[in-house]
Design a protein around this motif. Structure first.
Motif, PDB file in Angstrom:
ATOM      1  N   VAL A  75       0.838  -1.201   0.000  1.00 16.74           N
ATOM      2  CA  VAL A  75       0.000   0.000   0.000  1.00 16.74           C
ATOM      3  C   VAL A  75       0.873   1.252   0.000  1.00 16.74           C
ATOM      4  CG1 VAL A  75      -1.629   1.361   1.380  1.00 16.74           C
ATOM      5  CG2 VAL A  75      -2.001  -1.089   1.055  1.00 16.74           C
ATOM      6  N   TYR A  76       1.940   1.223   0.802  1.00 19.78           N
ATOM      7  CA  TYR A  76       2.875   2.364   0.828  1.00 19.78           C
ATOM      8  C   TYR A  76       3.482   2.592  -0.558  1.00 19.78           C
ATOM      9  CZ  TYR A  76       7.205   4.930   1.586  1.00 19.78           C
ATOM     10  OH  TYR A  76       8.234   5.830   1.490  1.00 19.78           O
ATOM     11  N   ILE A  77       3.917   1.530  -1.210  1.00 22.25           N
ATOM     12  CA  ILE A  77       4.513   1.646  -2.544  1.00 22.25           C
ATOM     13  C   ILE A  77       3.479   2.154  -3.542  1.00 22.25           C
ATOM     14  CG2 ILE A  77       5.484   0.322  -4.469  1.00 22.25           C
ATOM     15  CD1 ILE A  77       6.769  -1.532  -2.371  1.00 22.25           C
ATOM     16  N   ALA A  78       2.239   1.639  -3.434  1.00 24.38           N
ATOM     17  CA  ALA A  78       1.187   2.024  -4.382  1.00 24.38           C
ATOM     18  C   ALA A  78       0.897   3.516  -4.335  1.00 24.38           C
ATOM     19  CB  ALA A  78      -0.085   1.230  -4.101  1.00 24.38           C
ATOM     20  N   PHE A  79       0.939   4.094  -3.134  1.00 20.09           N
ATOM     21  CA  PHE A  79       0.576   5.498  -2.992  1.00 20.09           C
ATOM     22  C   PHE A  79       1.770   6.449  -3.080  1.00 20.09           C
ATOM     23  CE2 PHE A  79      -3.250   3.578  -1.166  1.00 20.09           C
ATOM     24  CZ  PHE A  79      -4.216   4.318  -1.823  1.00 20.09           C
ATOM     25  N   THR A  80       2.971   5.897  -3.151  1.00 18.52           N
ATOM     26  CA  THR A  80       4.151   6.758  -3.298  1.00 18.52           C
ATOM     27  C   THR A  80       4.854   6.565  -4.638  1.00 18.52           C
ATOM     28  OG1 THR A  80       5.563   5.101  -2.196  1.00 18.52           O
ATOM     29  CG2 THR A  80       4.582   6.830  -0.814  1.00 18.52           C
ATOM     30  N   ALA A  81       4.457   5.517  -5.387  1.00 19.16           N
ATOM     31  CA  ALA A  81       5.096   5.238  -6.677  1.00 19.16           C
ATOM     32  C   ALA A  81       4.726   6.307  -7.696  1.00 19.16           C
ATOM     33  CB  ALA A  81       4.691   3.861  -7.179  1.00 19.16           C
ATOM     34  N   ASN A  82       5.631   6.569  -8.619  1.00 15.04           N
ATOM     35  CA  ASN A  82       5.407   7.556  -9.676  1.00 15.04           C
ATOM     36  C   ASN A  82       4.919   6.840 -10.928  1.00 15.04           C
ATOM     37  OD1 ASN A  82       5.406   9.851 -11.266  1.00 15.04           O
ATOM     38  ND2 ASN A  82       7.602   9.753 -11.688  1.00 15.04           N
ATOM     39  N   ASN A  83       3.598   6.863 -11.152  1.00 15.05           N
ATOM     40  CA  ASN A  83       3.020   6.224 -12.336  1.00 15.05           C
ATOM     41  C   ASN A  83       3.106   7.171 -13.531  1.00 15.05           C
ATOM     42  OD1 ASN A  83       2.220   3.898 -10.894  1.00 15.05           O
ATOM     43  ND2 ASN A  83       0.432   4.985 -10.127  1.00 15.05           N
ATOM     44  N   ASN A  84       3.728   6.726 -14.608  1.00 10.41           N
ATOM     45  CA  ASN A  84       3.952   7.577 -15.771  1.00 10.41           C
ATOM     46  C   ASN A  84       3.161   7.122 -16.992  1.00 10.41           C
ATOM     47  OD1 ASN A  84       5.902   9.312 -14.531  1.00 10.41           O
ATOM     48  ND2 ASN A  84       7.374   7.638 -14.673  1.00 10.41           N
ATOM     49  N   LEU A 101      -2.796  -1.306  -8.800  1.00  9.19           N
ATOM     50  CA  LEU A 101      -4.250  -1.345  -8.719  1.00  9.19           C
ATOM     51  C   LEU A 101      -4.747  -2.714  -8.272  1.00  9.19           C
ATOM     52  CD1 LEU A 101      -7.030  -0.073  -9.209  1.00  9.19           C
ATOM     53  CD2 LEU A 101      -6.832  -0.771 -11.609  1.00  9.19           C
ATOM     54  N   THR A 102      -4.236  -3.770  -8.888  1.00  7.97           N
ATOM     55  CA  THR A 102      -4.667  -5.119  -8.521  1.00  7.97           C
ATOM     56  C   THR A 102      -4.226  -5.476  -7.107  1.00  7.97           C
ATOM     57  OG1 THR A 102      -2.701  -6.068  -9.616  1.00  7.97           O
ATOM     58  CG2 THR A 102      -4.759  -5.991 -10.885  1.00  7.97           C
ATOM     59  N   GLY A 103      -3.134  -4.886  -6.651  1.00  6.53           N
ATOM     60  CA  GLY A 103      -2.707  -5.113  -5.274  1.00  6.53           C
ATOM     61  C   GLY A 103      -3.734  -4.593  -4.282  1.00  6.53           C
ATOM     62  N   LEU A 104      -4.247  -3.395  -4.534  1.00  6.78           N
ATOM     63  CA  LEU A 104      -5.260  -2.811  -3.658  1.00  6.78           C
ATOM     64  C   LEU A 104      -6.562  -3.619  -3.695  1.00  6.78           C
ATOM     65  CD1 LEU A 104      -4.689   0.973  -4.468  1.00  6.78           C
ATOM     66  CD2 LEU A 104      -3.923  -0.288  -2.443  1.00  6.78           C
ATOM     67  N   ILE A 110      -9.033 -10.306  -0.169  1.00  6.20           N
ATOM     68  CA  ILE A 110      -8.521 -11.265   0.818  1.00  6.20           C
ATOM     69  C   ILE A 110      -9.140 -11.012   2.183  1.00  6.20           C
ATOM     70  CG2 ILE A 110      -6.470 -11.935   2.124  1.00  6.20           C
ATOM     71  CD1 ILE A 110      -4.852 -11.654  -0.422  1.00  6.20           C
ATOM     72  N   ALA A 111      -9.234  -9.735   2.576  1.00  7.05           N
ATOM     73  CA  ALA A 111      -9.819  -9.407   3.878  1.00  7.05           C
ATOM     74  C   ALA A 111     -11.252  -9.932   3.980  1.00  7.05           C
ATOM     75  CB  ALA A 111      -9.786  -7.895   4.102  1.00  7.05           C
ATOM     76  N   TRP A 112     -12.038  -9.727   2.919  1.00  4.18           N
ATOM     77  CA  TRP A 112     -13.422 -10.192   2.939  1.00  4.18           C
ATOM     78  C   TRP A 112     -13.501 -11.715   2.889  1.00  4.18           C
ATOM     79  CZ3 TRP A 112     -17.839  -8.241   4.352  1.00  4.18           C
ATOM     80  CH2 TRP A 112     -19.016  -8.914   4.000  1.00  4.18           C
ATOM     81  N   HIS A 113     -12.659 -12.322   2.076  1.00  3.45           N
ATOM     82  CA  HIS A 113     -12.669 -13.789   1.939  1.00  3.45           C
ATOM     83  C   HIS A 113     -12.282 -14.452   3.258  1.00  3.45           C
ATOM     84  CE1 HIS A 113     -12.418 -17.715   0.156  1.00  3.45           C
ATOM     85  NE2 HIS A 113     -11.108 -17.799   0.347  1.00  3.45           N
ATOM     86  N   VAL A 114     -11.289 -13.909   3.945  1.00  2.00           N
ATOM     87  CA  VAL A 114     -10.887 -14.456   5.248  1.00  2.00           C
ATOM     88  C   VAL A 114     -12.023 -14.303   6.252  1.00  2.00           C
ATOM     89  CG1 VAL A 114      -9.318 -14.147   7.204  1.00  2.00           C
ATOM     90  CG2 VAL A 114      -8.412 -14.145   4.874  1.00  2.00           C
TER      91      VAL A 114
END
Length: 206
Positions: A75-84, A101-104, A110-114
């Motif tokens: 999540v940290y990487i997703a929101f700090t990565a520079n998407n070009n 995107l697919t990571g999020l 997974i949270a819901w499935h668990v």
């Protein structure tokens, strides 16, 4: 020192995405695929996995803790990565954006499935058997939620496998990276088929 710690954290993030998380994903979908051969086959396969020695410890240290670490740093990487994508728009940049995107999506899934399976079973509100998943997927909304979640998780693993091979210096040349792209695509389509085919069986009995 901070940069060095970040390097090792990201390396661990990459490794855990393949071992054990990626291996568990494939194994989990293959076990679930026994549903295609009938209710009894699925219940036997699920019962075998649930009856493994030290299953609680295995789930905590081989599944849940690695997933938690991978998810938090992801999540940290997703929101700090520079998407070009808008600027460059080539294939690998789109894969980079879709990976985040697919990571999020996968975290939510997974949270819901668990919650629907492991937590409800732990509370004594359900049994881990064919009828549990049949009941969950009888709802069209839940069926498509699971389809999106499974496909997102498989894409995240397959594309992450490509990144893993590059990050760890296994595929260094353009040719080897191109070959790995085809391998990752094959894994994505093959494992997605296994997962979605199982969902169709649970939802529609075919």
């Amino acid at each position: 020192m901070a940069g060095q710690r970040d390097f090792y954290w990201r390396r661990l993030h990459s490794l855990l995405g393949v071992v054990p998380i990626g291996i568990f994903l494939v194994q989990h979908l293959v076990i679930n695929h026994f549903a295609v051969y009938g209710e009894e086959s699925f219940n036997k396969a699920a019962g075998f996995m649930a009856g493994l020695p030290f299953v609680i410890l295995l789930e905590i240290f081989v599944i849940y803790l690695p997933i938690l670490y991978h998810a938090v740093l992801g999540v940290y990487i997703a929101f700090t990565a520079n998407n070009n994508v808008a600027r460059f728009g080539f294939f690998r940049n789109w894969m980079f954006k879709l990976q985040r995107l697919t990571g999020l999506i996968t975290i939510v899934f997974i949270a819901w499935h668990v919650w629907e399976t492991r937590v409800q079973i732990g509370l004594g509100n359900a049994d881990l058997d064919y009828s549990l998943m049949e009941g969950i997927l009888s709802s069209p909304f839940m069926f498509w939620f699971y389809v999106i979640g499974v496909v997102a998780a498989v894409f995240h693993f397959a594309n992450g496998l490509w990144s893993f091979f590059v990050t760890w210096g296994i595929t260094q040349t353009p040719k080897s990276q191109r070959v790995m792209t085809y391998v990752a695509l094959f894994i994505f389509f093959a494992v997605s088929y296994i997962g979605v085919r199982t969902l169709i069986q649970f939802a529609y009995g075919v």
